[in-house]
Write a protein that holds these residues in place. Sequence first.
Motif, PDB file in Angstrom:
ATOM      1  N   ILE A 167      -3.076  -4.135  -5.456  1.00 11.86           N
ATOM      2  CA  ILE A 167      -3.502  -2.770  -5.788  1.00 11.86           C
ATOM      3  C   ILE A 167      -4.041  -2.674  -7.208  1.00 11.86           C
ATOM      4  CG2 ILE A 167      -2.619  -0.436  -6.272  1.00 11.86           C
ATOM      5  CD1 ILE A 167      -3.047  -0.792  -3.375  1.00 11.86           C
ATOM      6  N   TYR A 168      -3.325  -3.238  -8.180  1.00 10.97           N
ATOM      7  CA  TYR A 168      -3.611  -2.934  -9.582  1.00 10.97           C
ATOM      8  C   TYR A 168      -4.366  -4.017 -10.342  1.00 10.97           C
ATOM      9  CZ  TYR A 168      -0.411   0.955  -8.947  1.00 10.97           C
ATOM     10  OH  TYR A 168       0.186   2.103  -8.488  1.00 10.97           O
ATOM     11  N   MET A 169      -4.477  -5.222  -9.821  1.00 12.15           N
ATOM     12  CA  MET A 169      -5.090  -6.291 -10.598  1.00 12.15           C
ATOM     13  C   MET A 169      -6.397  -6.806  -9.994  1.00 12.15           C
ATOM     14  SD  MET A 169      -1.771  -8.481 -11.909  1.00 12.15           S
ATOM     15  CE  MET A 169      -2.805  -9.642 -12.783  1.00 12.15           C
ATOM     16  N   ARG A 170      -6.913  -6.143  -8.962  1.00 11.11           N
ATOM     17  CA  ARG A 170      -8.210  -6.539  -8.426  1.00 11.11           C
ATOM     18  C   ARG A 170      -9.339  -5.966  -9.286  1.00 11.11           C
ATOM     19  NH1 ARG A 170      -8.867  -4.087  -2.938  1.00 11.11           N
ATOM     20  NH2 ARG A 170      -7.531  -2.529  -3.915  1.00 11.11           N
ATOM     21  N   PRO A 171     -10.457  -6.675  -9.384  1.00 10.47           N
ATOM     22  CA  PRO A 171     -11.638  -6.106 -10.056  1.00 10.47           C
ATOM     23  C   PRO A 171     -12.121  -4.858  -9.315  1.00 10.47           C
ATOM     24  CG  PRO A 171     -11.887  -8.475  -9.751  1.00 10.47           C
ATOM     25  CD  PRO A 171     -10.667  -8.069  -8.978  1.00 10.47           C
ATOM     26  N   LYS A 172     -12.734  -3.928 -10.046  1.00  8.17           N
ATOM     27  CA  LYS A 172     -13.182  -2.671  -9.453  1.00  8.17           C
ATOM     28  C   LYS A 172     -14.169  -2.891  -8.316  1.00  8.17           C
ATOM     29  CE  LYS A 172     -12.619  -0.196 -13.830  1.00  8.17           C
ATOM     30  NZ  LYS A 172     -13.317   0.568 -14.893  1.00  8.17           N
ATOM     31  N   ASP A 197      -5.609  23.172  -7.157  1.00 10.21           N
ATOM     32  CA  ASP A 197      -4.995  22.255  -6.208  1.00 10.21           C
ATOM     33  C   ASP A 197      -5.957  21.122  -5.850  1.00 10.21           C
ATOM     34  OD1 ASP A 197      -2.827  23.850  -6.244  1.00 10.21           O
ATOM     35  OD2 ASP A 197      -3.049  24.640  -4.211  1.00 10.21           O
ATOM     36  N   PHE A 198      -5.366  19.978  -5.483  1.00  5.98           N
ATOM     37  CA  PHE A 198      -6.132  18.854  -4.974  1.00  5.98           C
ATOM     38  C   PHE A 198      -5.907  18.754  -3.461  1.00  5.98           C
ATOM     39  CE2 PHE A 198      -5.246  17.819  -9.400  1.00  5.98           C
ATOM     40  CZ  PHE A 198      -6.489  17.420  -9.856  1.00  5.98           C
ATOM     41  N   ILE A 199      -6.805  18.054  -2.797  1.00  4.88           N
ATOM     42  CA  ILE A 199      -6.706  17.843  -1.356  1.00  4.88           C
ATOM     43  C   ILE A 199      -6.475  16.360  -1.098  1.00  4.88           C
ATOM     44  CG2 ILE A 199      -7.850  18.060   0.870  1.00  4.88           C
ATOM     45  CD1 ILE A 199      -7.157  20.726  -0.410  1.00  4.88           C
ATOM     46  N   LEU A 200      -5.363  16.040  -0.436  1.00  2.00           N
ATOM     47  CA  LEU A 200      -5.062  14.664  -0.053  1.00  2.00           C
ATOM     48  C   LEU A 200      -5.646  14.404   1.332  1.00  2.00           C
ATOM     49  CD1 LEU A 200      -1.308  14.517  -1.192  1.00  2.00           C
ATOM     50  CD2 LEU A 200      -3.241  13.429  -2.330  1.00  2.00           C
ATOM     51  N   LEU A 201      -6.607  13.506   1.420  1.00  2.00           N
ATOM     52  CA  LEU A 201      -7.265  13.239   2.701  1.00  2.00           C
ATOM     53  C   LEU A 201      -6.339  12.537   3.683  1.00  2.00           C
ATOM     54  CD1 LEU A 201     -10.859  12.230   1.553  1.00  2.00           C
ATOM     55  CD2 LEU A 201      -9.967  14.475   2.212  1.00  2.00           C
ATOM     56  N   GLY A 202      -5.298  11.886   3.179  1.00  2.59           N
ATOM     57  CA  GLY A 202      -4.283  11.311   4.048  1.00  2.59           C
ATOM     58  C   GLY A 202      -4.599   9.908   4.520  1.00  2.59           C
ATOM     59  N   LEU A 203      -3.670   9.367   5.294  1.00  2.00           N
ATOM     60  CA  LEU A 203      -3.770   8.006   5.813  1.00  2.00           C
ATOM     61  C   LEU A 203      -4.151   7.976   7.282  1.00  2.00           C
ATOM     62  CD1 LEU A 203      -3.179   4.917   5.350  1.00  2.00           C
ATOM     63  CD2 LEU A 203      -0.814   5.404   6.019  1.00  2.00           C
ATOM     64  N   LEU A 204      -3.743   8.998   8.066  1.00  2.73           N
ATOM     65  CA  LEU A 204      -3.910   8.997   9.513  1.00  2.73           C
ATOM     66  C   LEU A 204      -4.627  10.254   9.984  1.00  2.73           C
ATOM     67  CD1 LEU A 204      -0.245   7.936  10.355  1.00  2.73           C
ATOM     68  CD2 LEU A 204      -2.220   6.410  10.251  1.00  2.73           C
ATOM     69  N   ASP A 205      -5.356  10.134  11.085  1.00  2.00           N
ATOM     70  CA  ASP A 205      -5.915  11.311  11.739  1.00  2.00           C
ATOM     71  C   ASP A 205      -5.047  11.639  12.961  1.00  2.00           C
ATOM     72  OD1 ASP A 205      -6.679   9.613  13.876  1.00  2.00           O
ATOM     73  OD2 ASP A 205      -8.591   9.173  12.894  1.00  2.00           O
ATOM     74  N   ASP A 262      -6.748   0.131  -0.116  1.00  2.69           N
ATOM     75  CA  ASP A 262      -5.740   0.617  -1.051  1.00  2.69           C
ATOM     76  C   ASP A 262      -4.673   1.443  -0.336  1.00  2.69           C
ATOM     77  OD1 ASP A 262      -7.011  -0.629  -3.102  1.00  2.69           O
ATOM     78  OD2 ASP A 262      -7.854   1.171  -4.011  1.00  2.69           O
ATOM     79  N   LYS A 263      -5.106   2.283   0.605  1.00  2.00           N
ATOM     80  CA  LYS A 263      -4.141   3.134   1.316  1.00  2.00           C
ATOM     81  C   LYS A 263      -3.195   2.304   2.181  1.00  2.00           C
ATOM     82  CE  LYS A 263      -7.299   6.085   2.938  1.00  2.00           C
ATOM     83  NZ  LYS A 263      -7.864   7.256   3.654  1.00  2.00           N
ATOM     84  N   VAL A 264      -3.733   1.311   2.855  1.00  3.16           N
ATOM     85  CA  VAL A 264      -2.901   0.469   3.720  1.00  3.16           C
ATOM     86  C   VAL A 264      -1.890  -0.321   2.898  1.00  3.16           C
ATOM     87  CG1 VAL A 264      -2.902  -1.493   5.301  1.00  3.16           C
ATOM     88  CG2 VAL A 264      -4.619   0.311   5.553  1.00  3.16           C
ATOM     89  N   VAL A 265      -2.358  -0.934   1.802  1.00  2.00           N
ATOM     90  CA  VAL A 265      -1.448  -1.734   0.970  1.00  2.00           C
ATOM     91  C   VAL A 265      -0.440  -0.832   0.262  1.00  2.00           C
ATOM     92  CG1 VAL A 265      -1.304  -3.364  -0.946  1.00  2.00           C
ATOM     93  CG2 VAL A 265      -3.169  -3.542   0.695  1.00  2.00           C
ATOM     94  N   SER A 266      -0.863   0.369  -0.157  1.00  2.00           N
ATOM     95  CA  SER A 266       0.066   1.319  -0.769  1.00  2.00           C
ATOM     96  C   SER A 266       1.161   1.715   0.214  1.00  2.00           C
ATOM     97  CB  SER A 266      -0.676   2.568  -1.252  1.00  2.00           C
ATOM     98  OG  SER A 266      -1.572   2.258  -2.295  1.00  2.00           O
ATOM     99  N   ALA A 267       0.783   1.908   1.479  1.00  2.00           N
ATOM    100  CA  ALA A 267       1.790   2.214   2.508  1.00  2.00           C
ATOM    101  C   ALA A 267       2.751   1.054   2.667  1.00  2.00           C
ATOM    102  CB  ALA A 267       1.101   2.517   3.835  1.00  2.00           C
ATOM    103  N   PHE A 268       2.239  -0.164   2.506  1.00  2.00           N
ATOM    104  CA  PHE A 268       3.092  -1.350   2.647  1.00  2.00           C
ATOM    105  C   PHE A 268       4.169  -1.372   1.569  1.00  2.00           C
ATOM    106  CE2 PHE A 268       4.200  -5.765   1.771  1.00  2.00           C
ATOM    107  CZ  PHE A 268       4.460  -6.257   3.030  1.00  2.00           C
ATOM    108  N   TYR A 269       3.783  -1.187   0.286  1.00  2.00           N
ATOM    109  CA  TYR A 269       4.781  -1.349  -0.774  1.00  2.00           C
ATOM    110  C   TYR A 269       5.585  -0.083  -1.053  1.00  2.00           C
ATOM    111  CZ  TYR A 269       2.344   0.915  -4.760  1.00  2.00           C
ATOM    112  OH  TYR A 269       1.762   1.820  -5.620  1.00  2.00           O
TER     113      TYR A 269
END
Length: 317
Positions: free
Chosen positions: A256-261, A9-17, A269-276
């Motif tokens: 999310i996907y086209m920015r340089p590393k 299993d993996f652990i998702l650290l999540g977006l909110l505390d 990434d989490k905030v923008v992912s929540a947006f789209y």
Amino acid sequence: MGSGNATSDFILLGLLDHSRAHQFLFGMVLIIAFTSLVGNVLMILLIHRDLRLHTPMYFLLSQLSLMDAMLVSTTVPKMAADYLTGSKSISLAGCGLQIFFLLTLGGGECFLLAAMSYDRYVAVCHPLRYPTLMSWPLCLRMTSGSWFLGAADGLMQAVTALSFPFCRGREIDHFFCEAPTLVRLACADTSVFQDVMYICCVLMLLVPSCLILTSYGLILAAVLHMCSTEARKKAFATCSSHLAVVGLFYGAAIFIYMRPKSFRSANHDKVVSAFYTILTPMLNPLIYSLRNSEVKGALRKCNIVHDAQKPEIRENY
């Protein structure tokens, strides 16, 4: 985590505390997600029920609403369950399914928005030839092609991402499984896959966006040559809602996907992912319903029919 390697299993650290401010944000996320589901399902039912909306344009819109409803359902229920129960684990299969559905729906929406831009181009620039240039067989091929291309990309990336050995801690700094964040946990060399994944994402975004820009460039040229001010206003009103949806979706996806590393941040990434994945699906039916007279007319018609049926229901009882 000491036990991270003893389980698959993996652990998702999540977006909110669980601070007071984040509890308020969690409530807002649930309200937005519920509004998104209701709005998109209502749009699908409205288009299915009203015969005046049985056109290629509204069929494509119903597919967009279906993708948006599925996108919210892929991320929010798991995130909410993790937040409420405190159990943040996700199985290998569950992680793979999230990656598959997110990429299928995200990639499919990219191509579907391009198909919708072609539909608007034909409606504005060649209205008399619309039944020929935007026939039902072509509409169905474009729709099925959008789903197929999205699913192909999702299947390829999900299978490849899960094929790597994960010998580091299995904590994913996100609120859902996403291929770029997952491969960072692999102990094998993932540089080739990350380069291929980057190229695929660029193509999935650039090819449809080029088609969209071409369509709207031709639309703009045609509108500027119109003599009637009323015709110009109608053409702009027809296309502005679609452009708003395109701007919201592509803006977040490109970030999310086209920015340089070197410019990537897990929190950003989490905030923008929540947006789209949460906010944009809610805005889509609102933009189309509030700015579209035919949709508002169909909604009013449903209310009138519903009100007219109430006395009959009471009489039957």
